[in-house]
Scaffold this active site. Structure first.
Site, PDB file in Angstrom:
ATOM      1  N   GLY A  10       0.830  -1.213   0.000  1.00  0.00           N
ATOM      2  CA  GLY A  10       0.000   0.000   0.000  1.00  0.00           C
ATOM      3  C   GLY A  10       0.855   1.249   0.000  1.00  0.00           C
ATOM      4  NE  ARG A  35      -5.939  -1.987  -4.903  1.00  0.00           N
ATOM      5  CZ  ARG A  35      -7.176  -1.720  -4.533  1.00  0.00           C
ATOM      6  NH1 ARG A  35      -8.164  -2.477  -4.952  1.00  0.00           N
ATOM      7  NH2 ARG A  35      -7.452  -0.703  -3.747  1.00  0.00           N
ATOM      8  CE1 TYR A 154      -9.485  -0.008   9.118  1.00  0.00           C
ATOM      9  CE2 TYR A 154     -10.006   1.345  11.031  1.00  0.00           C
ATOM     10  CZ  TYR A 154      -9.122   0.951  10.044  1.00  0.00           C
ATOM     11  OH  TYR A 154      -7.875   1.510   9.994  1.00  0.00           O
ATOM     12  N   PRO A 184      -2.306   3.868  14.691  1.00  0.00           N
ATOM     13  CG  PRO A 184      -1.642   4.366  12.531  1.00  0.00           C
ATOM     14  CD  PRO A 184      -2.117   3.234  13.389  1.00  0.00           C
ATOM     15  CB  THR A 189      -4.384   8.980   4.291  1.00  0.00           C
ATOM     16  OG1 THR A 189      -5.385   8.120   4.849  1.00  0.00           O
ATOM     17  CG2 THR A 189      -3.210   9.080   5.245  1.00  0.00           C
TER      18      THR A 189
HETATM   19  C1  8X3 Z   1      -8.008   4.656  11.222  1.00  0.00           C
HETATM   20  C2  8X3 Z   1      -8.160   5.486  12.425  1.00  0.00           C
HETATM   21  O1  8X3 Z   1      -9.798   6.740  13.902  1.00  0.00           O
HETATM   22  O2  8X3 Z   1     -10.639   6.028  11.741  1.00  0.00           O
HETATM   23  O3  8X3 Z   1      -7.350   3.474  11.499  1.00  0.00           O
HETATM   24  O4  8X3 Z   1     -10.289   4.412  13.480  1.00  0.00           O
HETATM   25  S1  8X3 Z   1      -9.800   5.646  12.885  1.00  0.00           S
END
Ligand code: 8X3
Length: 254
Positions: A10, A35, A154, A184, A189
C-alpha cells in the site's frame, strides 16, 4: 541503522507513501507494492530524484495471494532478502451498522486488512527466520483497541491485526525477528474518502477542527521502531493527534 531492504504494501499513498519516503531518504532499498502503478511510479520518481533512493516496484493486489507469491518469486536475487516488511495496505468501506452493512464490501475489507496481511507474513517471514534477521511492522489502528459506532468490521479487522502481531511475536520469540504493531488514530489520508465511498465533504468532516496526523508523521514512528538497536523490540505504539484521546473522543475547539 545499516542499509536494509524494505517491502511496503500500500505504498502508493498515505502512510505507506510516508514510510517509503522516510526509509528512502535514509538510504534504504525499497520494494514498493500497491495497485495503482501510476501513483507508484510517481513515488519512485520522487524518491529517486530527491534522495537517489533504490526503488523496485512490485505492483499486485495484496488480496490475490497467488499474485503475491508470484511477485515475490519474481524478485531479482539481490532483492529477495527482505529485512523489513511493512504490512500497511488496508482500508474500510462504509460506516454501516453491523446488522445493516454490505457483506461484499466487508469481504474486501477483511480480505485486505486481515487475510492479505497474513498472507504477506506467511510468504516473507520464513526467509527472515532462515536468515536470522528481520522485522515485521503491521499497521494496526486505534480502532483495534475499542469498537466505535459505524466501525464494527474495521475495528474487528484491526483487533485481528493486534492478535496476529502478538501471535507472531510469540511464534518468533526464539528468533531475532521483531514484530511491531503501530496503531494510529486520526491520520489525514485517502482513508476517509474510501470509507465514505468517495464523498469528499464527509471525509473532510472527520478532520474538522483538529490537526490530524499525516502519513509522514506515522512514518516517523514506523522508522523509529525499525531503527532502534536489535535487542529492542517496539511491540506496540498507539499514536494520535494531541487533541485526540480515544477512538471517539477528540477536541475540535468547541
Ligand atoms: C483509522 C483510524 O480513527 O478512523 O485506522 O479508526 S480511525
Amino acid at each position: 541503522m545499516e542499509k536494509k531492504t524494505v517491502l511496503i504494501t500500500g505504498a502508493s499513498s498515505g502512510i505507506g507513501e510516508g514510510c517509503a519516503r522516510k526509509f528512502g531518504m535514509n538510504g534504504h532499498r525499497l520494494i514498493l507494492n500497491g495497485r495503482n502503478v501510476e501513483k507508484l511510479e510517481a513515488v519512485k520518481a520522487e524518491l529517486e530524484g530527491k534522495y537517489g533512493a533504490e526503488v523496485l516496484l512490485l505492483p499486485f493486489d495484496v488480496r490475490d495471494r497467488n499474485a503475491a507469491r508470484q511477485a515475490l518469486d519474481s524478485l531479482p536475487q539481490e532483492w529477495k532478502a527482505i529485512d523489513v516488511l511493512v504490512n500497511n495496505a488496508g482500508l474500510v468501506i462504509g460506516v454501516d451498522k453491523e446488522h445493516e452493512g454490505n457483506l461484499d464490501e466487508w469481504d474486501v475489507v477483511i480480505d485486505t486488512d486481515v487475510k492479505a496481511l497474513l498472507a504477506m507474513t506467511r510468504l516473507v517471514v520464513p526467509g527472515m527466520v532462515e536468515r536470522g534477521r528481520g522485522h515485521v511492522i503491521n499497521m494496526g489502528s486505534i480502532a483495534g483497541d475499542y469498537a466505535y459506532p459505524g466501525g464494527s468490521v474495521y475495528c474487528a479487522c484491526k483487533a485481528a491485526v493486534k492478535a496476529l502481531s502478538d501471535g507472531l511475536r510469540i511464534d518468533l520469540v526464539d528468533t531475532p525477528v521483531r514484530v511491531t504493531n503501530i496503531k494510529p488514530g486520526l491520520v489525514e489520508t485517502n482513508f476517509s474518502v474510501v470509507r465514505y465511498r468517495g464523498d469528499q465533504a464527509a471525509a473532510d468532516h472527520v478532520y474538522e477542527g483538529i490537526r490530524p496526523l499525516t502519513g509522514d508523521d506515522v512514518a516517523e514512528v514506523v522508522y523509529f521502531a525499525a531503527s532502534v538497536p536489535e535487542h529492542i523490540q517496539i511491540a506496540e505504539v498507539l499514536v494520535m493527534p494531541t487533541h485526540q484521546a480515544t477512538g471517539t473522543i477528540a477536541w475540535r475547539g468547541k
